[in-house]
Design an enzyme around this catalytic site. Structure first.
Site: not given
Length: 497
Positions: A324-326, A497
């Site tokens: 999800w963060h990247g 993000f």
């Protein structure tokens, strides 16, 4: 329009004045227009994406609410998820998938390379997508009723204080607040301004000062020794906390001024005694979202697996949290490491309980906090590194010259009363002693202030203090920002993000 820009300092008071001047029935229009203006100030062409997600989610939720046919409801839910996750995948993960496929083709010696798409990452897409999906699932499971007012629902998706970097709100919390008439309240406005001021302190004085060091070292990690890498890694953990919680404070404060309550996203995470407690205190809106919509459904579906089902649910949840963060494998590895820490806690529960009884409570608690913080610092290497290879290089270089430095530093300090080895490290980091002292003082001040009040919100205690004490603290924070803040306008870390 960044929170730390002059344009926002002008924009926000204008919105507040018009908000309280307008009759209640027109306020949602103002907030929606302000929210879209705020978002479009970053990039106009991605308005289509947020508008598409809003319209599809609005109508699929309405359709789910209008039928008792479970099969039809599932089809509407599927349409919603495919649309929102499809947009997220294309604009955030498509090139990542292509890069991975091309790497695989190269390894198996297939000459063909799949071309990449030229796409920019839409600002805040992960945040508003998760907020929409959470609302849709709540409607599907009949936890909330579908919102029939399209304008209010669009405002829920795009509410400008928390649009770009959260907190990720729930429909049951935020939507009803748009129907309440919020009167001008001096105490709320004052509290909101104090919270915003504290957010600016963390962002401008601490996070942006640290970012200069971190960007330099992590840009060329091979040029630095282990001591410099360790210091930078610890500083990055503090940077990301101050940057992200600073954004959250500004968002919470701005919303509070207008009468809205956003959820608390941080509760002094660096006093956590284990990693599960850490995630109850860090990025709470995301961790609770993942618990409710990923972990618990998987664990429930695999309950016949026993402990294996729980382990599988943890692995999937934290792998997805990392992703999800990247769109890079370093983030996935970051998530996997967090999941491994959860496994460790599960399988050593009895051993740690015996250890806690054998060691004095104060010592055990302090050591637990230190180990948890050290673990987060270590895993944050992969959060910050440009790629997973750099991450492993930095992690493997942390002990480079460390023992020699400790030995040299101890000798110089004890026998020559000299701090020259420390000065050499500061020189390696291109950091002036005065700047280092100011940074350390600011960090110390932040942690000391956050000791007071519930969950680090020291102003709750401060507001009960004598008038002169309150305004002395306010003046100190404001003056420190003016004197030592970095005003070269740097984006917030979580914008990517």
């Amino acid at each position: 329009m960044l929170f730390n820009s002059l344009s926002f300092i002008i924009f926000f008071p204008i919105v507040v004045v018009f908000f309280f001047a307008l009759p209640q029935k027109y306020r949602w229009m103002l907030l929606l227009a302000a929210s879209y203006f705020f978002y479009l100030s970053f990039e106009i062409k991605y308005f289509f994406l947020i508008a598409t997600s809003t319209l599809v989610s609005y109508y699929t939720a309405i359709w789910m609410g209008n039928t008792d046919d479970d099969k039809l409801r599932k089809k509407f839910l599927l349409l919603n998820l495919i649309t929102n996750l499809g947009i997220l995948f294309v604009f955030k993960y498509f090139n990542f998938a292509i890069d991975t496929a091309n790497f695989t083709l190269e390894k198996v010696q297939i000459g063909y390379q799949i071309p990449l798409m030229r796409l920019m990452l839409p600002l805040g897409i992960s945040f508003y997508t998760f907020q929409i999906i959470g609302y849709t699932l709540d409607v599907y499971y009949e936890r909330v009723k579908p919102q029939k007012h399209l304008g209010i629902f669009a405002l829920y998706v795009s509410f400008f204080p928390q649009l770009v970097a959260g907190p990720i709100e729930r429909g049951g919390r935020l939507l009803p607040q748009f129907f309440v008439k919020h009167k001008f309240d001096y105490n709320r406005v004052k509290t909101g301004l104090i919270i915003m001021l504290w957010g600016y302190f963390k962002k401008l004085v601490i996070a942006d000062r640290i970012s200069v060091i971190v960007d330099q070292v992590y840009g060329t990690p091979e040029q630095y020794g282990g001591v410099a890498l360790i210091i930078t890694t610890v500083l990055f953990a503090i940077q990301i906390y101050c940057d992200f919680s600073g954004y959250t404070d500004i968002a919470i404060g701005a919303a509070k001024i207008m009468g809205f309550d956003l959820m608390i996203n941080f509760k002094r995470p660096f006093i956590s005694k284990n990693i599960s407690e850490f995630w109850r205190r860090w990025h709470i809106s995301l961790s609770t979202w993942a618990r409710d919509y990923i972990y618990e459904p998987i664990a429930f579906k695999r309950k016949n697996w026993g402990m294996k089902g729980i382990v599988w649910a943890i692995f999937v949840t934290f792998s997805l949290l990392g992703l999800w963060h990247g769109a890079k494998w370093a983030f996935v590895f970051f998530g996997v490491l967090q999941g491994l820490a959860f496994y460790y806690e599960m399988f050593t529960k009895n051993f740690r309980a015996k250890l806690a009884r054998a060691i004095p409570a104060m010592i055990y608690n302090k050591l637990s906090i230190l180990l948890t913080f050290s673990f987060f610092c270590f895993t944050s290497i992969f959060f910050r590194a440009d790629n997973i290879i750099d991450g492993f290089h930095i992690a493997g270089s942390l002990d480079n010259g460390l023992l020699e430095f400790i030995s040299n530093f101890t000798k110089k300090l004890l026998f020559e009363f000299s701090l020259s080895p420390g000065a050499e490290v500061l020189k390696e980091l291109d950091l002036q002693p005065f700047d280092f002292v100011i940074l350390m003082f600011a960090i110390f001040t932040m942690f000391q202030f956050e000791k007071f009040g519930r969950d680090g919100y020291f102003w709750e205690v401060l507001e009960k203090a004598p008038l002169i004490a309150r305004w002395t603290v306010y003046a100190f924070i404001f003056t420190f920002i003016l004197m030592y803040g970095e005003f070269n306008i740097q984006e917030f870390i979580y914008f990517q993000f």
